[in-house]
Design an enzyme around this catalytic site. Structure first.
Site, PDB file in Angstrom:
ATOM      1  N   ASP A  74       0.771  -1.101   0.009  1.00  0.00           N
ATOM      2  CA  ASP A  74       0.036   0.046  -0.037  1.00  0.00           C
ATOM      3  C   ASP A  74       0.786   1.386   0.211  1.00  0.00           C
ATOM      4  O   ASP A  74       0.373   2.513  -0.068  1.00  0.00           O
ATOM      5  CB  ASP A  74      -0.781   0.074   1.121  1.00  0.00           C
ATOM      6  N   SER A  75       2.191   0.958   0.004  1.00  0.00           N
ATOM      7  CA  SER A  75       3.142   2.305   0.003  1.00  0.00           C
ATOM      8  C   SER A  75       2.897   3.049  -1.520  1.00  0.00           C
ATOM      9  O   SER A  75       3.357   3.848  -1.703  1.00  0.00           O
ATOM     10  CB  SER A  75       4.631   1.643  -0.078  1.00  0.00           C
ATOM     11  N   ASP A  98      -0.929  -6.274  -0.188  1.00  0.00           N
ATOM     12  CA  ASP A  98      -1.433  -5.800   1.336  1.00  0.00           C
ATOM     13  C   ASP A  98      -2.781  -5.474   1.391  1.00  0.00           C
ATOM     14  O   ASP A  98      -3.449  -5.278   0.338  1.00  0.00           O
ATOM     15  CB  ASP A  98      -0.734  -4.193   1.153  1.00  0.00           C
ATOM     16  N   GLU A 105      -1.215  -5.729   8.712  1.00  0.00           N
ATOM     17  CA  GLU A 105      -0.367  -5.034  10.041  1.00  0.00           C
ATOM     18  C   GLU A 105      -0.848  -5.467  11.446  1.00  0.00           C
ATOM     19  O   GLU A 105      -2.259  -5.250  11.378  1.00  0.00           O
ATOM     20  CB  GLU A 105      -0.061  -3.455   9.761  1.00  0.00           C
ATOM     21  N   GLU A 131       9.516  -4.280  10.456  1.00  0.00           N
ATOM     22  CA  GLU A 131       9.863  -2.864   9.892  1.00  0.00           C
ATOM     23  C   GLU A 131      10.289  -1.930  10.956  1.00  0.00           C
ATOM     24  O   GLU A 131       9.686  -2.095  12.088  1.00  0.00           O
ATOM     25  CB  GLU A 131       9.048  -2.353   9.069  1.00  0.00           C
TER      26      GLU A 131
END
Length: 264
Positions: free
Chosen positions: A43-44, A82, A113, A180
């Site tokens: 999703d970056s 994602d 996440e 991360e």
């Protein structure tokens, strides 16, 4: 070239480093595919591709669009998509969103996440036969809640919390965990404590693999450079110079020359 499966990724634990990178379209997927083990449709893309300040406002349909593009081109790499913010707030939503990315998009797995508090979602997805990659440490989808991008594992309480998160995700059925922005010694401890692979981004060299956002690694996104990013080329400068050369030739009439014309 053989298409990698989750068994191939799991087999690399402790034996061979996993090479992972992001991709958002077929063009770059084809360029990356033969040299990497795992491609993440992150999703970056909302930041580097859409020009937004964070990842939070991209939705499942946009992620599906990019997932289809990547999966249509990947012939070798294991592909993970994602789950965007807000698409997995409960088990029903998580399953619905994941099935869309798996069935319609063609992804091999989904990534979400969160640690122990999200373990029930990982278990529900696993029970449906959906492979799940976990993501703990610095979590971009929590940036507004936490007030910034914060490195994790700086004290013993955080370190123990991250280890508990990793163990909970493993127990729930996660197949891999992205670490991360985790202090390197803590990432090393987690990697040694769990049986599934860890893939690091800004978490040191002792994880089972590494991932970078491709536009960061290629120097295409140059608004800022995170500490953990190594630029393997100055892509933005190369593109700017090339476009200027093209523009100059068009304006001067040098392009197209007769070499590039159709003739009878």
């Amino acid at each position: 070239m053989k298409k990698l499966s989750i068994r191939d990724i799991l087999a690399k634990k402790g034996k061979e480093k996993i090479v992972a990178i992001t991709a958002y379209d077929a063009l770059f997927t084809k360029l990356f595919d033969e040299n990497v083990d795992l491609i993440l449709i992150g999703d970056s893309l909302n930041m580097s591709f859409n020009g937004k300040k964070d990842t939070l406002d991209i939705d499942i349909n946009a992620m599906l669009y990019h997932t289809r593009a990547v999966c249509g081109a990947a012939r070798h790499a294991y592909v993970v998509a994602d789950l965007p913010f807000g698409s997995y707030y409960d088990e029903r939503g998580a399953i619905k969103s994941s099935l869309k990315l798996i069935k319609q998009g063609g992804a091999d797995a989904v990534k979400l996440e969160g640690g122990a508090k999200k373990a029930h979602l990982v278990r529900a997805l696993s029970d449906e036969g959906i492979s799940v990659v976990g993501h703990i440490g610095l979590m971009p989808q929590s940036v507004r809640f936490e007030g910034g991008y914060l490195v994790k594992g700086r004290d013993e309480k955080q370190a123990q919390g991250l280890l508990a998160d990793a163990l909970a995700l493993q127990e729930a059925g996660a197949v891999t965990i992205v670490l991360e922005g985790v202090i390197s010694s803590v990432a090393s401890e987690i990697t040694n404590a769990i049986k599934i692979p860890t893939i690091g981004i800004g978490s040191g060299a002792d994880t089972d693999g590494q991932i970078l956002v491709f536009s960061d690694m290629l120097g295409l996104f140059d608004e800022f450079v995170p500490k953990f990013v190594k630029r393997y080329m100055n892509g933005a400068d190369l593109v700017r110079k090339t476009i200027k050369n093209y523009a100059d030739e068009v304006r001067s009439g040098a392009f197209p020359s007769s070499e590039y014309e159709y003739k009878k």
